[in-house]
Design an enzyme around this catalytic site. Structure first.
Site, PDB file in Angstrom:
ATOM      1  N   LYS A   1       0.907  -1.265   0.037  1.00  0.00           N
ATOM      2  CA  LYS A   1      -0.176   0.210   0.157  1.00  0.00           C
ATOM      3  C   LYS A   1       1.179   1.355  -0.009  1.00  0.00           C
ATOM      4  O   LYS A   1       1.407   1.497   1.079  1.00  0.00           O
ATOM      5  CB  LYS A   1      -1.067  -0.195   1.329  1.00  0.00           C
ATOM      6  CG  LYS A   1      -2.071   0.947   1.049  1.00  0.00           C
ATOM      7  CD  LYS A   1      -1.301   2.093   1.530  1.00  0.00           C
ATOM      8  CE  LYS A   1      -2.447   3.184   2.006  1.00  0.00           C
ATOM      9  NZ  LYS A   1      -1.893   4.648   1.337  1.00  0.00           N
TER      10      LYS A   1
ATOM     11  N   GLY B   1       5.325   4.551   9.607  1.00  0.00           N
ATOM     12  CA  GLY B   1       4.367   5.814   9.492  1.00  0.00           C
ATOM     13  C   GLY B   1       4.575   6.390  10.770  1.00  0.00           C
ATOM     14  O   GLY B   1       5.184   6.199  11.812  1.00  0.00           O
TER      15      GLY B   1
ATOM     16  N   GLU C   1       0.465   7.518  15.580  1.00  0.00           N
ATOM     17  CA  GLU C   1      -0.769   7.512  15.904  1.00  0.00           C
ATOM     18  C   GLU C   1      -1.506   6.400  14.780  1.00  0.00           C
ATOM     19  O   GLU C   1      -2.240   5.471  15.016  1.00  0.00           O
ATOM     20  CB  GLU C   1      -1.439   8.799  15.594  1.00  0.00           C
ATOM     21  CG  GLU C   1      -2.826   9.128  16.213  1.00  0.00           C
ATOM     22  CD  GLU C   1      -2.842   8.427  17.855  1.00  0.00           C
ATOM     23  OE1 GLU C   1      -2.147   9.173  18.479  1.00  0.00           O
ATOM     24  OE2 GLU C   1      -4.037   7.956  17.670  1.00  0.00           O
ATOM     25  N   THR C   2      -1.091   6.409  13.495  1.00  0.00           N
ATOM     26  CA  THR C   2      -1.304   5.496  12.500  1.00  0.00           C
ATOM     27  C   THR C   2      -1.078   4.044  13.152  1.00  0.00           C
ATOM     28  O   THR C   2      -1.773   2.992  13.103  1.00  0.00           O
ATOM     29  CB  THR C   2      -0.519   5.419  11.258  1.00  0.00           C
ATOM     30  OG1 THR C   2      -0.908   6.903  10.864  1.00  0.00           O
ATOM     31  CG2 THR C   2      -1.117   4.613  10.187  1.00  0.00           C
ATOM     32  N   GLY C   3       0.044   3.966  13.724  1.00  0.00           N
ATOM     33  CA  GLY C   3       0.543   2.496  14.317  1.00  0.00           C
ATOM     34  C   GLY C   3      -0.134   1.869  15.373  1.00  0.00           C
ATOM     35  O   GLY C   3      -0.739   0.814  15.459  1.00  0.00           O
TER      36      GLY C   3
ATOM     37  N   GLU D   1       7.220   0.611  12.507  1.00  0.00           N
ATOM     38  CA  GLU D   1       8.365   1.367  12.253  1.00  0.00           C
ATOM     39  C   GLU D   1       7.782   3.233  12.714  1.00  0.00           C
ATOM     40  O   GLU D   1       7.407   3.393  11.308  1.00  0.00           O
ATOM     41  CB  GLU D   1       9.479   1.464  11.517  1.00  0.00           C
ATOM     42  CG  GLU D   1      10.313   0.011  11.075  1.00  0.00           C
ATOM     43  CD  GLU D   1      11.340   0.272  12.161  1.00  0.00           C
ATOM     44  OE1 GLU D   1      11.904   1.285  12.499  1.00  0.00           O
ATOM     45  OE2 GLU D   1      11.998  -0.747  12.464  1.00  0.00           O
TER      46      GLU D   1
ATOM     47  N   CYS E   1      12.261  10.171   9.971  1.00  0.00           N
ATOM     48  CA  CYS E   1      11.943  10.024  11.373  1.00  0.00           C
ATOM     49  C   CYS E   1      13.023   9.876  12.366  1.00  0.00           C
ATOM     50  O   CYS E   1      12.451  10.326  13.634  1.00  0.00           O
ATOM     51  CB  CYS E   1      11.309   8.518  11.081  1.00  0.00           C
ATOM     52  SG  CYS E   1      12.660   7.271  10.550  1.00  0.00           S
TER      53      CYS E   1
ATOM     54  N   GLU F   1       6.144  15.206  17.458  1.00  0.00           N
ATOM     55  CA  GLU F   1       6.879  15.118  16.133  1.00  0.00           C
ATOM     56  C   GLU F   1       6.489  16.305  15.160  1.00  0.00           C
ATOM     57  O   GLU F   1       5.137  16.193  14.962  1.00  0.00           O
ATOM     58  CB  GLU F   1       6.798  13.743  15.667  1.00  0.00           C
ATOM     59  CG  GLU F   1       7.814  13.438  14.424  1.00  0.00           C
ATOM     60  CD  GLU F   1       7.505  12.074  13.640  1.00  0.00           C
ATOM     61  OE1 GLU F   1       6.432  11.857  13.522  1.00  0.00           O
ATOM     62  OE2 GLU F   1       8.619  11.540  13.445  1.00  0.00           O
TER      63      GLU F   1
HETATM   64  P1  NAD Z   1       1.308   8.070   8.022  1.00  0.00           P
HETATM   65  O1  NAD Z   1       1.075   7.375   9.302  1.00  0.00           O
HETATM   66  O2  NAD Z   1       0.311   9.271   8.056  1.00  0.00           O
HETATM   67  O3  NAD Z   1       1.135   7.196   6.850  1.00  0.00           O
HETATM   68  C1  NAD Z   1       1.957   5.994   6.871  1.00  0.00           C
HETATM   69  C2  NAD Z   1       1.013   5.040   5.661  1.00  0.00           C
HETATM   70  O4  NAD Z   1      -0.180   4.594   6.640  1.00  0.00           O
HETATM   71  C3  NAD Z   1       0.437   5.680   4.497  1.00  0.00           C
HETATM   72  O5  NAD Z   1       0.605   4.730   3.504  1.00  0.00           O
HETATM   73  C4  NAD Z   1      -1.144   5.843   4.963  1.00  0.00           C
HETATM   74  O6  NAD Z   1      -1.553   5.895   3.848  1.00  0.00           O
HETATM   75  C5  NAD Z   1      -1.298   4.490   5.702  1.00  0.00           C
HETATM   76  N1  NAD Z   1      -2.267   4.855   6.634  1.00  0.00           N
HETATM   77  C6  NAD Z   1      -3.017   5.926   7.270  1.00  0.00           C
HETATM   78  N2  NAD Z   1      -3.845   5.859   8.078  1.00  0.00           N
HETATM   79  C7  NAD Z   1      -4.211   4.503   8.138  1.00  0.00           C
HETATM   80  C8  NAD Z   1      -5.205   3.500   8.814  1.00  0.00           C
HETATM   81  N3  NAD Z   1      -5.843   3.971   9.520  1.00  0.00           N
HETATM   82  N4  NAD Z   1      -4.762   2.334   8.547  1.00  0.00           N
HETATM   83  C9  NAD Z   1      -3.805   1.609   7.905  1.00  0.00           C
HETATM   84  N5  NAD Z   1      -2.999   2.517   7.126  1.00  0.00           N
HETATM   85  C10 NAD Z   1      -2.949   4.035   7.364  1.00  0.00           C
HETATM   86  O7  NAD Z   1       2.791   8.582   8.065  1.00  0.00           O
HETATM   87  P2  NAD Z   1       3.391   9.531   6.814  1.00  0.00           P
HETATM   88  O8  NAD Z   1       2.962  10.941   7.077  1.00  0.00           O
HETATM   89  O9  NAD Z   1       3.351   8.778   5.582  1.00  0.00           O
HETATM   90  O10 NAD Z   1       4.972   9.438   7.232  1.00  0.00           O
HETATM   91  C11 NAD Z   1       5.523  10.094   8.314  1.00  0.00           C
HETATM   92  C12 NAD Z   1       5.498   9.174   9.596  1.00  0.00           C
HETATM   93  O11 NAD Z   1       6.308   8.180   9.321  1.00  0.00           O
HETATM   94  C13 NAD Z   1       6.325  10.242  10.840  1.00  0.00           C
HETATM   95  O12 NAD Z   1       5.887   9.985  11.721  1.00  0.00           O
HETATM   96  C14 NAD Z   1       7.716   9.425  10.874  1.00  0.00           C
HETATM   97  O13 NAD Z   1       8.467   9.463  11.782  1.00  0.00           O
HETATM   98  C15 NAD Z   1       7.208   8.023  10.361  1.00  0.00           C
HETATM   99  N6  NAD Z   1       8.388   7.419  10.098  1.00  0.00           N
HETATM  100  C16 NAD Z   1       9.159   6.385  10.697  1.00  0.00           C
HETATM  101  C17 NAD Z   1      10.101   5.437   9.955  1.00  0.00           C
HETATM  102  C18 NAD Z   1      11.041   4.874  11.252  1.00  0.00           C
HETATM  103  O14 NAD Z   1      11.734   3.881  10.648  1.00  0.00           O
HETATM  104  N7  NAD Z   1      10.651   4.666  12.258  1.00  0.00           N
HETATM  105  C19 NAD Z   1      10.621   5.897   8.888  1.00  0.00           C
HETATM  106  C20 NAD Z   1      10.039   6.693   8.158  1.00  0.00           C
HETATM  107  C21 NAD Z   1       8.842   7.568   8.619  1.00  0.00           C
END
Ligand code: NAD
Length: 487
Positions: free
Chosen positions: A173, A227, A230-232, A249, A284, A384
């Site tokens: 996705k 991501g 909160e999404t996690g 992650e 991140c 963040e």
């Molecule tokens: P996001 O959480 O908004 O989106 C990540 C993915 O999750 C996207 O594909 C999104 O469409 C999907 N998503 C959103 N809501 C969802 C739901 N309810 N159910 C399932 N999937 C859903 O994150 P982002 O804005 O794309 O990325 C930035 C974030 O990612 C930051 O918080 C950053 O710190 C984190 N990040 C972490 C790492 C790491 O290695 N720890 C690496 C890169 C980014």
């Protein structure tokens, strides 16, 4: 404009809703890629395709085939790296140099895990009379790989490559802001005959539809999400109905710590490197909380205040650009919201607004911004921001330093700058973070694990552990002498 489709069961198919989605070049607001949005039915079809591929092919048992497939993918990514890097900078905004590194690293993930595919070992033990126990590392099954926009190639490959190397099938996705460049990567996979149809599927659409269905669907055995924290949490909640395995992650608010004995110029460079301005701070593990010893605090701020306003803000494709746009208008407004909150509670050292001069007015540019001594419980010190915004906090004692460094819900990474390796190791052991860099920031190694403490995630990527995440253990218990069978 790039026209994108889903890739399901080895075929390119239109997502079934009539609603369109478009990705936008954040440097000028122009469209880059478009697609219809997928529905829950499209996700179900991709999950069924992945399941069928596992059941009807030798993929999960043929490590040699998987190694060949991944090594070919690595070569294909390398051969197309310039094209992918340019598209990445166009769709995500980051400077071209960073996009080139991202393309190269994506190839490296395929190569590294392609190499490990034939080295997945279990154990055997004979710890009681007439018995032999064998443990096998088997694939988990169907893995939903949910990617973020800030590393749409690298962070996809970081999970996809080990998932495939371990013998799983995947449904990808992509992030909604960057599905164009991810589709181009999937096109390379589609051209490699060693990947049986259905082993890799790709479904474009909203997180709340496609991502949520992947997390909920009982046909998916594991979710690998990169991501927001909160999404996690939401994915974990949805996945609990079928008790899926999770690799999460998530976000960070990492401290970059400068001790009073650090080489001053090196520490300044370290702070700038840690800030990841070349991605407008949207990494991140960025060292967004600079913790600096009280003795050098004022001179440190003075130097940052001199350097940052001179950094060139511009289109990521311009080779002179040091600070590109942030990914979207929504993201820009979110960052500027934090900046306004920061102005209300702490001293603004530099920056503090949107950059709109000339061509910049067409895009989503934020000035590099530094706040001094924010209250430790304020939003800018705790949450963040994911933009080119740094906070600086001073400390006098080790206790003070550790309480600030460990004083958030995150625990992704940290940096320490000092000439004393003893002090650095002593502190590194006390810092609650999955990675601690000493006199460097952001250096990654394929063979060293990366991941979060606390609410920065669950599990590890990179290295052998990053592969084992995508396996489950089966124990086969053998009675070597049936006559000695005891009930
Ligand atoms: P996001 O959480 O908004 O989106 C990540 C993915 O999750 C996207 O594909 C999104 O469409 C999907 N998503 C959103 N809501 C969802 C739901 N309810 N159910 C399932 N999937 C859903 O994150 P982002 O804005 O794309 O990325 C930035 C974030 O990612 C930051 O918080 C950053 O710190 C984190 N990040 C972490 C790492 C790491 O290695 N720890 C690496 C890169 C980014």
């Amino acid at each position: 404009m790039l026209a994108c489709k889903n890739f399901i069961d080895g075929n390119w198919v239109d997502p079934s809703s009539a609603e369109l989605m478009t990705s936008i070049n954040p440097a000028n607001g122009e469209p880059v890629a478009s697609s219809s949005k997928s529905t829950i039915e499209d996700v179900k079809s991709a999950v069924d395709s992945a399941r069928r591929a596992l059941e009807s092919t030798t993929w999960s048992e043929d490590a040699t085939l998987r190694a060949k497939a991944l090594l070919k993918l690595s070569s294909e990514i390398q051969a197309n790296s310039e094209r992918l890097a340019e598209l990445l900078s166009t769709e995500n905004g980051k400077v071209l140099g960073m996009s080139r590194i991202e393309a190269a690293r994506s190839a490296e993930f395929a190569e590294y895990y392609g190499g490990l595919a034939r080295n997945i070992f279990g154990r055997s033990s004979a710890s009681a009379p007439n018995t032999l126990d064998v443990t096998l590392r088997e694939p988990v099954g169907v893995v939903g790989v949910i990617a973020p926009w800030n590393g749409p190639l690298l962070l996809l490959m970081r999970s996809l490559a080990p998932a495939l190397a371990a013998g799983n099938a995947a449904v990808i996705k992509p992030a909604s802001y960057t599905f164009g460049v991810t589709t181009e990567l999937v096109r390379l996979i589609a051209g490699i005959s060693e990947f049986p149809a259905g082993v890799v599927n790709h479904v474009i659409g909203a997180g709340k539809t496609v991502g949520a269905e992947l997390a909920t669907n009982p046909g998916v055995d594991m979710i690998a999400l990169t991501g927001d924290t909160e999404t996690g949490r939401e994915v974990m909640r949805l996945a609990s109905s079928s008790l899926k395995r999770l690799s999460l992650e998530l976000g960070g608010k990492s401290p970059n710590i400068i001790l009073d004995d650090a080489d001053f110029d090196t520490a300044i460079k370290g702070a700038l490197t840690g800030a990841n301005f070349g991605s407008a701070g949207q990494i991140c593990y960025s060292g967004t909380r600079i913790l600096v010893h009280d003795r050098i605090h004022e001179s440190f701020l003075r130097r940052l205040g001199e350097i940052l306003p001179r950094m060139k803000i511009g289109n990521g494709l311009d080779p002179h650009t040091e600070i590109p746009p942030v990914v979207s208008k929504v993201q820009m407004e979110r960052i500027l919201g934090y900046v306004e909150k920061g102005k209300g509670v702490s001293r603004l050292v530099t920056g503090g607004g949107r950059a709109t001069e000339g061509e910049l007015s067409r895009g989503y540019f934020v000035e590099p911004t530094v706040f001094d001594e924010p209250p430790l419980d304020s939003a800018i010190a705790q949450e963040e921001i994911f933009g080119p915004v740094l906070t600086v906090s001073s400390f006098k004692t080790e206790d003070e330093l550790l309480s600030i460094a460990n004083g958030t819900t995150y625990g992704l990474a940290a940096g320490i700058w000092t000439k004393s390796i003893d002090r650095a190791i002593h502190l590194a052991k006390k810092i609650q973070a999955g990675t601690v860099w000493i006199n460097s920031y952001g250096r990654m190694s394929m063979s060293s694990e990366f991941g979060g403490y606390k609410q920065s995630g669950i599990g590890r990527t990179f290295g052998p552990e990053g592969l084992l995440e995508f396996t489950q253990i089966k124990r086969i218990a053998i009675q070597t002498d049936p006559r000695a069978l005891a009930f």
